[in-house]
Design a protein around this motif. Sequence first.
Motif, PDB file in Angstrom:
ATOM      1  N   ASN A 117      -4.337   6.171   7.465  1.00 59.44           N
ATOM      2  CA  ASN A 117      -4.937   5.123   6.633  1.00 59.44           C
ATOM      3  C   ASN A 117      -3.900   4.045   6.385  1.00 59.44           C
ATOM      4  N   ALA A 118      -4.359   2.813   6.257  1.00 65.01           N
ATOM      5  CA  ALA A 118      -3.417   1.711   6.093  1.00 65.01           C
ATOM      6  C   ALA A 118      -2.910   1.620   4.657  1.00 65.01           C
ATOM      7  N   THR A 119      -3.506   2.391   3.734  1.00 67.59           N
ATOM      8  CA  THR A 119      -3.121   2.253   2.334  1.00 67.59           C
ATOM      9  C   THR A 119      -2.502   3.550   1.803  1.00 67.59           C
ATOM     10  N   GLY A 120      -1.847   3.421   0.645  1.00 68.67           N
ATOM     11  CA  GLY A 120      -1.295   4.598  -0.030  1.00 68.67           C
ATOM     12  C   GLY A 120       0.127   4.926   0.346  1.00 68.67           C
ATOM     13  N   TRP A 121       0.794   4.027   1.057  1.00 71.64           N
ATOM     14  CA  TRP A 121       2.123   4.338   1.588  1.00 71.64           C
ATOM     15  C   TRP A 121       3.266   3.710   0.792  1.00 71.64           C
ATOM     16  N   ASP A 122       2.933   2.874  -0.196  1.00 70.42           N
ATOM     17  CA  ASP A 122       3.969   2.099  -0.877  1.00 70.42           C
ATOM     18  C   ASP A 122       5.103   2.979  -1.417  1.00 70.42           C
ATOM     19  N   ASP A 123       4.723   4.030  -2.160  1.00 66.52           N
ATOM     20  CA  ASP A 123       5.724   4.890  -2.807  1.00 66.52           C
ATOM     21  C   ASP A 123       6.701   5.484  -1.809  1.00 66.52           C
ATOM     22  N   VAL A 124       6.115   6.098  -0.784  1.00 71.46           N
ATOM     23  CA  VAL A 124       6.953   6.829   0.165  1.00 71.46           C
ATOM     24  C   VAL A 124       7.850   5.863   0.945  1.00 71.46           C
ATOM     25  N   LEU A 125       7.338   4.681   1.245  1.00 68.53           N
ATOM     26  CA  LEU A 125       8.155   3.708   1.973  1.00 68.53           C
ATOM     27  C   LEU A 125       9.319   3.227   1.117  1.00 68.53           C
ATOM     28  N   GLN A 126       9.041   3.062  -0.190  1.00 69.31           N
ATOM     29  CA  GLN A 126      10.121   2.626  -1.082  1.00 69.31           C
ATOM     30  C   GLN A 126      11.189   3.704  -1.236  1.00 69.31           C
ATOM     31  N   ARG A 141      15.204   3.494  -0.478  1.00 69.46           N
ATOM     32  CA  ARG A 141      16.279   3.905  -1.381  1.00 69.46           C
ATOM     33  C   ARG A 141      17.213   4.905  -0.708  1.00 69.46           C
ATOM     34  N   ALA A 142      16.621   5.788   0.110  1.00 70.76           N
ATOM     35  CA  ALA A 142      17.433   6.818   0.762  1.00 70.76           C
ATOM     36  C   ALA A 142      18.154   6.268   1.995  1.00 70.76           C
ATOM     37  N   GLY A 143      17.904   5.021   2.304  1.00 71.46           N
ATOM     38  CA  GLY A 143      18.574   4.423   3.460  1.00 71.46           C
ATOM     39  C   GLY A 143      17.977   4.827   4.800  1.00 71.46           C
ATOM     40  N   THR A 162       1.195  -3.090   3.212  1.00 71.21           N
ATOM     41  CA  THR A 162       2.286  -2.974   2.257  1.00 71.21           C
ATOM     42  C   THR A 162       3.180  -4.197   2.395  1.00 71.21           C
ATOM     43  N   ASP A 163       4.091  -4.340   1.448  1.00 72.52           N
ATOM     44  CA  ASP A 163       4.998  -5.477   1.529  1.00 72.52           C
ATOM     45  C   ASP A 163       5.895  -5.343   2.769  1.00 72.52           C
ATOM     46  N   PRO A 164       6.056  -6.423   3.562  1.00 69.42           N
ATOM     47  CA  PRO A 164       6.847  -6.316   4.796  1.00 69.42           C
ATOM     48  C   PRO A 164       8.280  -5.865   4.556  1.00 69.42           C
ATOM     49  N   SER A 165       8.762  -5.991   3.314  1.00 71.54           N
ATOM     50  CA  SER A 165      10.142  -5.561   3.058  1.00 71.54           C
ATOM     51  C   SER A 165      10.251  -4.043   3.027  1.00 71.54           C
ATOM     52  N   ASN A 166       9.112  -3.348   2.991  1.00 72.70           N
ATOM     53  CA  ASN A 166       9.137  -1.890   2.911  1.00 72.70           C
ATOM     54  C   ASN A 166       9.387  -1.211   4.255  1.00 72.70           C
ATOM     55  N   TYR A 167       9.364  -1.966   5.340  1.00 69.12           N
ATOM     56  CA  TYR A 167       9.688  -1.359   6.637  1.00 69.12           C
ATOM     57  C   TYR A 167      10.536  -2.336   7.440  1.00 69.12           C
TER      58      TYR A 167
END
Lengths: 328, 372
Positions: A96-105, A109-111, A123-128
Motif C-alpha cells: 500500500n502506498a500509505t502508512g509508511w511515514d513512521d517506519v521511514l522516519q 534516524r537509524a541512518g 510520503t515526504d520525499p525527504s523520507n527516502y
Amino acid sequence: MKKFGLLLLVAVLVLSVACGLALAAPQKLIKVGIVNLPPEESGYRQANVEDMNKVFSRENGYDAKQTNTADNSEQIAAARGYIRDGVDYLLISAANATGWDDVLQSAKRAGVKVILFDRLIDTDPSNYEAALVSDMHYEGQLATDWVLNNVPKPIKLVLIRGQLGSAAEIGRSAPVLKAAQEGKLEIVADGTGGDTWSLEEARKVVEAAIAAGKDFNVIYAQNDGMAQGAVQALEAAGISHGKNGKVKIIGFDFNRFALRNVQAGYWDADVQCNPRQASQIDQWIKSGNIPKGIVYQQELILTTDTITDEHIEKYGINADPGKGVITR
Amino acid sequence: MPRIKAHFDRLSHLFLPLSVLVILIVINLIKGADYFRITMVNGAFYGNIPNILFGASELVILAIGMTLVTAASRGQDISIGEIGAIASAIFVQYVLRAGSAVTLWTILAGFLISCVAGLLIGAFNGTLVSFFRVQPMVATLILFLGGRSIAFIIDGKVSPILANEISNQIGTVIPGVPIQTPIILTAVFIAVVVVVLKTTNLRLYVEAVGINPNAARLNGIDPKKIIFLTFLIMGVCSAVAGFIAVNKAGRHDSVNLLKFIMMDAILAVALGGNSLGGGKFSITGSIIGAYTIEILNRTLLRLEVNPEAIKAFKAVFIIILMVIASPVVRAFVRKVVDKAKTIVAANSVRKTVGLNKAVFFITDSSAGKKEE
C-alpha cells in the motif's frame, strides 16, 4: 613424532584462519533488507524477485534478507525488523502506498538508507533516498505515439483498460484519452478487463464491439493477457490482424509469449514494463552515488520490425514458447 | 393427466429463472433486433448466441457442481477456481512433458490425470466438511487462499505456454465442426450429469441429506458419505472447467485463471431458484442462472455502459434479478395467481359479467408484478 604432528596441525590451523581473515577482511558484506511482494502475485513480480535474488547475492558482496508479502502491515513489521538488525540499505516495494511515514522516519534516524523500487509511497520525499519506478504515463505515451505513427488514418481504436484506478491503468490510458480529445484518433469502444486484467473480459469487450458493427483498426490492450483475449475474439470473427492484417494489436508488459507473437507478426507491438530494477540499484550502492527523488526507468517499445531474439531473451518475462511459436 | 400436471409443476419451478433470462433478452432485442443473428465464419457459427454459449462454458460446469455441494452440505465451496487452476496446471505439465509429439492420447491422459487431481482436492475439502464438520466456506477457504501458490509452484514459477494444435482446437473450433469445441464439451458434460441423475438415486440422497441430515441417517442414508461425494463431484467439475479454461487461454496463468469465478457460480445457483441453505435443487435452474450471468455481462457491454460504472450497474441488475427470483416474490406471485384462479372459477360458476372484473384483476396484478 606425535608432538611434531600436533604442532603441524596447529600451524596449519593458524595459517588457514589467518588466510581466511585476510581474504574476508577487504570484502565486508553490505547488509540489505528487501521488502517485496510475493512472486506468485504475477509474472512481473516473479521476474522482479528473481532479479533481486540474483543481484543481491553473497557473491556480489551483499548480505541480503528478503520478505515477500502482500500484507502492508507485515511489510512494515519486516522493515522495522531490518532497521533493528542494522541493515545499511532498505529496499521497499510497498503493498500500500500509505502508512509508511513512521517506519521511514525511524530508518532515517537509524541512518538506514531507503530506496523504493517499482512502487512509490505517499510520503515526504525527504523520507527516502531514491525511488526507481516505471513511468506508466511514459509507457502509455510510447504506445500512443506508435499508434499515431503506424496505424492508417483515420485511427479507430478499441481501448481495453486494466483494473480501473490502478496506477498502470491511469498512466497507460491518459495519453490515449488525450490524443482522442485532440481529435488525433477516435476511441470506438472503451472497455476494461476488470480487476484481474482478465483475458475473458477483454475478449467480451471486443466481441461486443464486433456485434455492434463497429469499425476499428487498432486494439490498445493495457496488458498482454488482454491483448491475447482481444485477438481471440478477432480470430473467431474472422477479422485479420497483425503485420498484414486490418487490425493492429498493441500490448504491454513484455511477456515472452507476447514478444514471440509480435516477432511472428501475429501482433504488432509490445511496450516494456521493466521488473528488473536490481542492477541499477546495485550500481547506485556500489558507486555510492545515489540520486535524490524519483528516477524513472528507461523502457522500450518493440515492433515486428525491430524485435530480436536477444530482446526476448533479455527483457522478456515468464515462459518462452520458443521461436516461431504463436500463442493464440 | 397427472403426469402432465407434474411436468408442469416442474416447469413452473423454472418459471422465475426463465423470466429473468427473458427480461435480459428483451433488453438486448430492444437495443438491436439482430441479437439472434448467426453467421458462418471460417466454417463455424458466429454470433451473440454462440459467443454466450462459448463464454459461459466453464461457469455452467462449475454451477452444476456448486448446486450439488450447496444442496447437500448447506454451504458453498469457494475454492473452485483454485482447484481448477491446480488441476489444469498438472494437465499442462503433463502435456508439456510430451514435448512436440502431442497426440490426442496425450491430451486425454493429461485430462484424466487432472480429473484425478480434482478428485483428490475435492476429497480433501470433503473430508474437512463431512468428517470434521468444518463449515464448507471455512474449509474451502484454505485452498482459496493457498491454491494459487500451489498452482504457481507446479507451473515452475512461470506461465507455461500450451501452443500445440490440439489444445488450440479444444479452445476454439475443430476444422469441419461448425460448433466451437468448449460448447460441445459443456453439452457432453451436461448430458453426463443428466444421465447420472436419471439412472441413480443421487438426487434423492442429496436432497434428503440437505433437507434433514438426521432424518436421512435414520433412513439409512449416511450424510457424511453424501456430502463427501458432492465435494468429489465438485472437484471433477472444477478440473473439467480448468481444462476448458486453460485450452481456451493457450497458456496457464496461475494468477488469473478462473479467478473469483466462485462468486458467479454461487450467484448462478441462487438465480436458478435454489436455496443456498440446501435441500431440494434444480440443476436446470442453475444452468439457466449461469447463462443468465453471462448474458448480463454481455448486455452491459452491449448497452455500452461506461467502464467505470459497469460494476455498479451489474450490482443493481443482480439485486433486481434476485428480488424477482426470491421466495417472497415467488410466494406472492403464487398467491396472486391462486386468487385469480379462484375468482375466475367463482365467476365462471355464476356466469356473470364479473368475469370481466376478474380479467381486469389479472391484468392489473401482472402489471403490478412488472414493477417489482
